[in-house]
Design a protein around this motif. Structure first.
Motif, PDB file in Angstrom:
ATOM      1  N   VAL A   1       0.778  -1.267   0.022  1.00  0.00           N
ATOM      2  CA  VAL A   1       0.055  -0.014  -0.003  1.00  0.00           C
ATOM      3  C   VAL A   1       0.696   1.286   0.172  1.00  0.00           C
ATOM      4  CG1 VAL A   1      -1.644   1.379   1.329  1.00  0.00           C
ATOM      5  CG2 VAL A   1      -1.858  -1.166   0.962  1.00  0.00           C
TER       6      VAL A   1
ATOM      7  N   ALA B   1       2.404   2.016  -3.579  1.00  0.00           N
ATOM      8  CA  ALA B   1       0.860   2.717  -4.326  1.00  0.00           C
ATOM      9  C   ALA B   1       0.719   4.036  -4.147  1.00  0.00           C
ATOM     10  CB  ALA B   1      -0.180   1.966  -3.905  1.00  0.00           C
TER      11      ALA B   1
ATOM     12  N   ASN C   1      -8.220   7.141   0.919  1.00  0.00           N
ATOM     13  CA  ASN C   1      -8.577   6.411  -0.107  1.00  0.00           C
ATOM     14  C   ASN C   1     -10.216   6.503  -0.475  1.00  0.00           C
ATOM     15  OD1 ASN C   1      -8.118   4.375  -1.952  1.00  0.00           O
ATOM     16  ND2 ASN C   1      -8.917   2.785  -0.506  1.00  0.00           N
TER      17      ASN C   1
ATOM     18  N   PHE D   1     -12.684   0.176  -9.733  1.00  0.00           N
ATOM     19  CA  PHE D   1     -11.585   0.749  -8.611  1.00  0.00           C
ATOM     20  C   PHE D   1     -11.329  -0.617  -7.995  1.00  0.00           C
ATOM     21  CE2 PHE D   1     -15.959   1.882  -7.330  1.00  0.00           C
ATOM     22  CZ  PHE D   1     -15.907   1.546  -5.940  1.00  0.00           C
ATOM     23  N   ASN D   2     -11.031  -1.621  -8.299  1.00  0.00           N
ATOM     24  CA  ASN D   2     -10.446  -2.911  -7.625  1.00  0.00           C
ATOM     25  C   ASN D   2      -9.027  -2.571  -6.873  1.00  0.00           C
ATOM     26  OD1 ASN D   2     -12.598  -4.493  -8.273  1.00  0.00           O
ATOM     27  ND2 ASN D   2     -11.641  -5.156 -10.155  1.00  0.00           N
ATOM     28  N   ASP D   3      -8.188  -1.586  -7.514  1.00  0.00           N
ATOM     29  CA  ASP D   3      -7.062  -1.175  -6.767  1.00  0.00           C
ATOM     30  C   ASP D   3      -7.200  -0.657  -5.421  1.00  0.00           C
ATOM     31  OD1 ASP D   3      -5.461  -2.372  -8.698  1.00  0.00           O
ATOM     32  OD2 ASP D   3      -4.911  -0.571  -9.464  1.00  0.00           O
ATOM     33  N   HIS D   4      -8.406   0.292  -5.456  1.00  0.00           N
ATOM     34  CA  HIS D   4      -8.611   1.010  -4.068  1.00  0.00           C
ATOM     35  C   HIS D   4      -9.399   0.173  -3.218  1.00  0.00           C
ATOM     36  CE1 HIS D   4      -7.810   5.040  -5.553  1.00  0.00           C
ATOM     37  NE2 HIS D   4      -7.731   4.673  -6.730  1.00  0.00           N
ATOM     38  N   LYS D   5     -10.134  -0.703  -3.618  1.00  0.00           N
ATOM     39  CA  LYS D   5     -10.741  -1.767  -2.892  1.00  0.00           C
ATOM     40  C   LYS D   5      -9.736  -2.788  -2.081  1.00  0.00           C
ATOM     41  CE  LYS D   5     -14.579  -2.334  -5.880  1.00  0.00           C
ATOM     42  NZ  LYS D   5     -15.522  -3.291  -6.650  1.00  0.00           N
ATOM     43  N   ALA D   6      -8.769  -3.067  -2.856  1.00  0.00           N
ATOM     44  CA  ALA D   6      -7.734  -3.912  -2.258  1.00  0.00           C
ATOM     45  C   ALA D   6      -6.806  -3.063  -1.333  1.00  0.00           C
ATOM     46  CB  ALA D   6      -6.886  -4.475  -3.539  1.00  0.00           C
ATOM     47  N   TRP D   7      -6.445  -1.843  -1.483  1.00  0.00           N
ATOM     48  CA  TRP D   7      -5.793  -1.016  -0.621  1.00  0.00           C
ATOM     49  C   TRP D   7      -6.579  -0.564   0.599  1.00  0.00           C
ATOM     50  CZ3 TRP D   7      -5.237   2.892  -5.273  1.00  0.00           C
ATOM     51  CH2 TRP D   7      -3.974   2.430  -5.975  1.00  0.00           C
TER      52      TRP D   7
END
Length: 156
Positions: free
Chosen positions: A32, A35, A100, A124-130
């Motif tokens: 994180v 990123a 985020n 927004f999968n990246d934001h969900k994972a973060w």
């Protein structure tokens, strides 16, 4: 196999797997942090592009675009270091978790199918994972491989 034996084996297995927790928390922090750091360096390297985005694309609530751009840049350049080294982890992760959410809500291009549909769908999968990793860090802390652990041991 009786229930007692199964429970004992399960307990041993989960205890053996628990040794991975500090490593998992370290990887969450570093992943994180990288990123957010990369996003901050992009903003830093292109201040006019950053100003354009905050003036025209992002819809940050309650803040003037110039102030939002400055706060976003410094948030993304400073807090990832604290997160990566595990210093003040729970607080830093909480701030980045909220940050985020604001980033996602402020940029409708991330959710072309609508915010709620995107939340369940593939937007927004990246934001969900973060967000999930940050939430885990808020709840679990930095783990044994961190400056938080060093400080705790030192002042205990």
């Amino acid at each position: 196999m009786n229930t007692t034996v199964a429970i004992a084996r399960w307990s041993r297995l989960t205890a053996q797997l628990a040794v991975l927790t500090p490593l998992a928390l370290l990887l969450f922090r570093v992943f994180v942090a990288l990123a957010f750091w990369r996003a901050g360096t992009v903003k830093w390297d292109d201040p006019s592009g950053t100003a354009y985005l905050f003036d025209n694309e992002y819809q940050v609530p309650l803040l003037a675009p110039a102030l939002a751009a400055t706060l976003a840049t410094w948030t993304e350049l400073v807090l990832p270091w604290f997160l990566a080294f595990g210093l003040g982890t729970r607080m830093v992760a909480a701030v980045l978790f909220v940050y985020n959410i604001v980033a996602v809500v402020s940029y409708p291009a991330l959710w072309p199918n609508g915010l709620w549909a995107g939340l369940i769908g593939g937007d927004f999968n990246d934001h969900k994972a973060w967000g999930l990793m940050l939430l885990a860090l808020v709840g679990l802390g930095a783990g044994r491989i961190s400056l938080d652990a060093v400080v705790t041991r030192r002042f205990r």
